[in-house]
Design a protein around this motif. Structure first.
Motif, PDB file in Angstrom:
ATOM      1  N   TRP A  53       0.780  -1.170   0.044  1.00 15.84           N
ATOM      2  CA  TRP A  53      -0.064   0.178  -0.086  1.00 15.84           C
ATOM      3  C   TRP A  53       0.935   1.274   0.023  1.00 15.84           C
ATOM      4  O   TRP A  53       0.511   2.190  -0.806  1.00 15.84           O
ATOM      5  CB  TRP A  53      -1.074  -0.021   1.274  1.00 15.84           C
ATOM      6  N   LEU A  54       1.876   1.282   0.748  1.00 22.36           N
ATOM      7  CA  LEU A  54       3.029   2.510   0.854  1.00 22.36           C
ATOM      8  C   LEU A  54       3.385   2.681  -0.608  1.00 22.36           C
ATOM      9  O   LEU A  54       3.756   3.847  -1.167  1.00 22.36           O
ATOM     10  CB  LEU A  54       3.879   2.263   1.985  1.00 22.36           C
ATOM     11  N   ALA A  99      -3.679   3.214   5.812  1.00 22.68           N
ATOM     12  CA  ALA A  99      -4.475   4.486   5.481  1.00 22.68           C
ATOM     13  C   ALA A  99      -4.685   5.123   6.945  1.00 22.68           C
ATOM     14  O   ALA A  99      -4.763   6.396   6.688  1.00 22.68           O
ATOM     15  CB  ALA A  99      -5.623   4.116   4.699  1.00 22.68           C
ATOM     16  N   GLY A 100      -5.466   4.428   7.870  1.00 20.43           N
ATOM     17  CA  GLY A 100      -5.624   5.042   8.887  1.00 20.43           C
ATOM     18  C   GLY A 100      -4.371   5.766   9.630  1.00 20.43           C
ATOM     19  O   GLY A 100      -4.556   6.717  10.143  1.00 20.43           O
ATOM     20  N   GLU A 101      -3.332   5.015   9.556  1.00 18.64           N
ATOM     21  CA  GLU A 101      -2.023   5.479  10.277  1.00 18.64           C
ATOM     22  C   GLU A 101      -1.356   7.036   9.335  1.00 18.64           C
ATOM     23  O   GLU A 101      -1.174   8.037   9.853  1.00 18.64           O
ATOM     24  CB  GLU A 101      -0.870   4.959   9.840  1.00 18.64           C
ATOM     25  N   LEU A 102      -1.825   6.997   8.115  1.00 21.36           N
ATOM     26  CA  LEU A 102      -1.644   8.163   7.143  1.00 21.36           C
ATOM     27  C   LEU A 102      -2.392   9.434   7.729  1.00 21.36           C
ATOM     28  O   LEU A 102      -1.854  10.470   7.821  1.00 21.36           O
ATOM     29  CB  LEU A 102      -1.825   8.007   5.848  1.00 21.36           C
ATOM     30  N   ILE A 103      -3.551   9.148   7.962  1.00 22.75           N
ATOM     31  CA  ILE A 103      -4.521   9.902   8.334  1.00 22.75           C
ATOM     32  C   ILE A 103      -4.314  10.572   9.530  1.00 22.75           C
ATOM     33  O   ILE A 103      -4.256  11.888   9.882  1.00 22.75           O
ATOM     34  CB  ILE A 103      -6.045   9.533   8.335  1.00 22.75           C
ATOM     35  N   ALA A 104      -3.742   9.848  10.468  1.00 20.86           N
ATOM     36  CA  ALA A 104      -3.377  10.167  11.847  1.00 20.86           C
ATOM     37  C   ALA A 104      -2.050  10.882  11.812  1.00 20.86           C
ATOM     38  O   ALA A 104      -1.850  12.202  12.385  1.00 20.86           O
ATOM     39  CB  ALA A 104      -3.312   8.876  12.670  1.00 20.86           C
ATOM     40  N   ALA A 105      -1.090  10.715  11.275  1.00 22.22           N
ATOM     41  CA  ALA A 105      -0.018  11.353  10.992  1.00 22.22           C
ATOM     42  C   ALA A 105      -0.302  12.886  10.089  1.00 22.22           C
ATOM     43  O   ALA A 105       0.380  13.973  10.693  1.00 22.22           O
ATOM     44  CB  ALA A 105       1.063  10.837  10.146  1.00 22.22           C
ATOM     45  N   GLY A 115       4.829   6.170  16.280  1.00 26.19           N
ATOM     46  CA  GLY A 115       6.250   5.930  16.144  1.00 26.19           C
ATOM     47  C   GLY A 115       6.528   5.184  15.013  1.00 26.19           C
ATOM     48  O   GLY A 115       7.533   5.381  14.234  1.00 26.19           O
ATOM     49  N   ALA A 116       5.628   4.151  14.783  1.00 26.73           N
ATOM     50  CA  ALA A 116       5.845   3.355  13.542  1.00 26.73           C
ATOM     51  C   ALA A 116       5.383   4.081  12.234  1.00 26.73           C
ATOM     52  O   ALA A 116       6.364   3.933  11.080  1.00 26.73           O
ATOM     53  CB  ALA A 116       4.837   2.226  13.440  1.00 26.73           C
ATOM     54  N   ALA A 117       4.813   5.056  12.310  1.00 24.75           N
ATOM     55  CA  ALA A 117       4.494   5.978  11.267  1.00 24.75           C
ATOM     56  C   ALA A 117       5.676   6.946  10.836  1.00 24.75           C
ATOM     57  O   ALA A 117       6.405   6.969   9.748  1.00 24.75           O
ATOM     58  CB  ALA A 117       3.262   6.731  11.170  1.00 24.75           C
ATOM     59  N   ARG A 118       6.417   7.353  12.156  1.00 27.36           N
ATOM     60  CA  ARG A 118       7.247   8.274  11.828  1.00 27.36           C
ATOM     61  C   ARG A 118       8.748   7.569  11.296  1.00 27.36           C
ATOM     62  O   ARG A 118       9.508   8.197  10.607  1.00 27.36           O
ATOM     63  CB  ARG A 118       7.907   8.715  13.181  1.00 27.36           C
ATOM     64  N   LYS A 119       8.934   6.133  11.599  1.00 22.99           N
ATOM     65  CA  LYS A 119       9.785   5.321  11.079  1.00 22.99           C
ATOM     66  C   LYS A 119       9.700   5.008   9.362  1.00 22.99           C
ATOM     67  O   LYS A 119      10.641   4.603   8.792  1.00 22.99           O
ATOM     68  CB  LYS A 119      10.011   4.003  11.720  1.00 22.99           C
ATOM     69  N   GLU A 156       9.850   6.482   6.166  1.00 26.92           N
ATOM     70  CA  GLU A 156      10.244   7.563   5.675  1.00 26.92           C
ATOM     71  C   GLU A 156       9.485   7.704   4.445  1.00 26.92           C
ATOM     72  O   GLU A 156       9.215   9.127   4.064  1.00 26.92           O
ATOM     73  CB  GLU A 156      11.721   7.234   5.119  1.00 26.92           C
ATOM     74  N   GLU A 157       8.965   6.956   3.589  1.00 30.94           N
ATOM     75  CA  GLU A 157       8.205   7.000   2.559  1.00 30.94           C
ATOM     76  C   GLU A 157       7.098   7.831   2.788  1.00 30.94           C
ATOM     77  O   GLU A 157       6.573   8.598   2.177  1.00 30.94           O
ATOM     78  CB  GLU A 157       8.010   5.628   1.776  1.00 30.94           C
ATOM     79  N   LEU A 158       6.280   7.317   3.838  1.00 29.35           N
ATOM     80  CA  LEU A 158       4.981   7.772   3.988  1.00 29.35           C
ATOM     81  C   LEU A 158       5.246   9.314   4.652  1.00 29.35           C
ATOM     82  O   LEU A 158       4.495  10.433   4.427  1.00 29.35           O
ATOM     83  CB  LEU A 158       4.640   6.979   5.541  1.00 29.35           C
ATOM     84  N   MET A 159       6.251   9.612   5.444  1.00 28.45           N
ATOM     85  CA  MET A 159       6.276  11.027   6.049  1.00 28.45           C
ATOM     86  C   MET A 159       6.937  12.024   4.797  1.00 28.45           C
ATOM     87  O   MET A 159       6.624  13.110   4.912  1.00 28.45           O
ATOM     88  CB  MET A 159       7.583  10.938   7.192  1.00 28.45           C
ATOM     89  N   ILE A 160       7.755  11.443   3.941  1.00 30.03           N
ATOM     90  CA  ILE A 160       8.061  12.106   2.905  1.00 30.03           C
ATOM     91  C   ILE A 160       6.654  12.538   2.078  1.00 30.03           C
ATOM     92  O   ILE A 160       6.718  13.955   1.528  1.00 30.03           O
ATOM     93  CB  ILE A 160       9.237  11.698   2.193  1.00 30.03           C
ATOM     94  N   TRP A 161       5.708  11.660   2.018  1.00 28.32           N
ATOM     95  CA  TRP A 161       4.612  11.879   0.948  1.00 28.32           C
ATOM     96  C   TRP A 161       3.833  13.183   1.722  1.00 28.32           C
ATOM     97  O   TRP A 161       3.299  14.008   1.053  1.00 28.32           O
ATOM     98  CB  TRP A 161       3.798  10.746   0.665  1.00 28.32           C
ATOM     99  N   ILE A 162       3.611  12.721   2.992  1.00 31.41           N
ATOM    100  CA  ILE A 162       2.805  13.748   3.847  1.00 31.41           C
ATOM    101  C   ILE A 162       3.465  15.286   3.777  1.00 31.41           C
ATOM    102  O   ILE A 162       2.680  16.169   3.529  1.00 31.41           O
ATOM    103  CB  ILE A 162       2.738  13.402   5.230  1.00 31.41           C
ATOM    104  N   SER A 163       4.669  15.116   3.945  1.00 26.77           N
ATOM    105  CA  SER A 163       5.578  16.694   3.791  1.00 26.77           C
ATOM    106  C   SER A 163       5.253  17.412   2.390  1.00 26.77           C
ATOM    107  O   SER A 163       5.152  18.494   2.323  1.00 26.77           O
ATOM    108  CB  SER A 163       6.946  16.499   4.424  1.00 26.77           C
ATOM    109  N   LYS A 164       5.335  16.281   1.474  1.00 21.94           N
ATOM    110  CA  LYS A 164       5.377  17.032   0.158  1.00 21.94           C
ATOM    111  C   LYS A 164       3.843  17.271  -0.462  1.00 21.94           C
ATOM    112  O   LYS A 164       3.448  18.464  -1.032  1.00 21.94           O
ATOM    113  CB  LYS A 164       5.966  15.796  -0.916  1.00 21.94           C
TER     114      LYS A 164
END
Length: 135
Positions: free
Chosen positions: A17-18, A55-61, A68-72, A74-82
Motif C-alpha cells: 500500500w505504501l 491508511a488510518g496511520e496516514l490520516i493520523a499522521a 512511532g511506527a509511522a514516523r519510521k 520515511e516514504e510515508l513521512m516524505i509523502w505527507i510533507s510533500k
C-alpha cells in the motif's frame, strides 16, 4: 520473505500500500482504501484490513498524531510533507469506522491474530491508532 508483525506497517499488504501511495498526488488512495474496508460484504479480508490500518496511520499522521511506527516510514513521512494532505472530518470519521470494522468479529485479520500469542498486542496497537483518529 514476507514481513509479519503486529505493528501497522509490519506486513506485506501495508508495504504494498505504501508503495502504491507514491503514485498518488492526493488522498484518493486513502479514501478508496477506507471505503473498501467499510463496503466489504460479509467478512473483511485480511489484505484490505492491513491496507486500511496503513491508511488510518496516514490520516493520523496528517492530522498531527503520528505513531512511532509511522514516523519510521520515511516514504510515508516524505509523502505527507510533500503533499500536505488535509483529511476532512468525514474521512476521519470513516477511518474510525474502518478501524472498528477491522477490530470487529467479521474481520479475517482479527481472526488470524486471535490465534496467536500476540493478539492482545495487535488489538492494543490498532486501538491506539483508533484513539489517535478519534476526537
Amino acid at each position: 520473505m514476507g514481513a509479519w508483525g503486529f505493528g501497522s506497517f509490519e506486513n506485506d499488504d501495508a508495504a504494498d500500500w505504501l508503495d502504491e501511495l507514491g503514485d498518488h498526488q492526493s488522498l484518493a488512495l486513502v479514501r478508496e482504501t477506507i471505503a473498501a474496508v467499510l463496503e466489504a460484504e460479509e467478512q473483511l479480508e485480511a489484505p484490505e484490513a492491513c491496507a486500511g490500518i496503513a491508511a488510518g496511520e496516514l490520516i493520523a499522521a496528517a492530522i498531527g498524531r503520528p505513531s512511532g511506527a509511522a514516523r519510521k516510514q520515511e516514504e510515508l513521512m516524505i509523502w505527507i510533507s510533500k503533499m500536505r494532505p488535509s483529511p476532512d472530518a468525514a474521512l476521519i470519521a470513516d477511518a474510525v469506522s474502518a478501524i472498528d470494522r477491522i477490530l470487529g468479529p467479521e474481520s479475517e485479520l482479527r481472526e488470524l491474530w486471535a490465534e496467536t500469542d500476540d493478539f492482545a498486542a495487535w488489538q492494543a496497537d490498532v486501538a491506539q491508532l483508533r484513539s489517535r483518529l478519534a476526537f
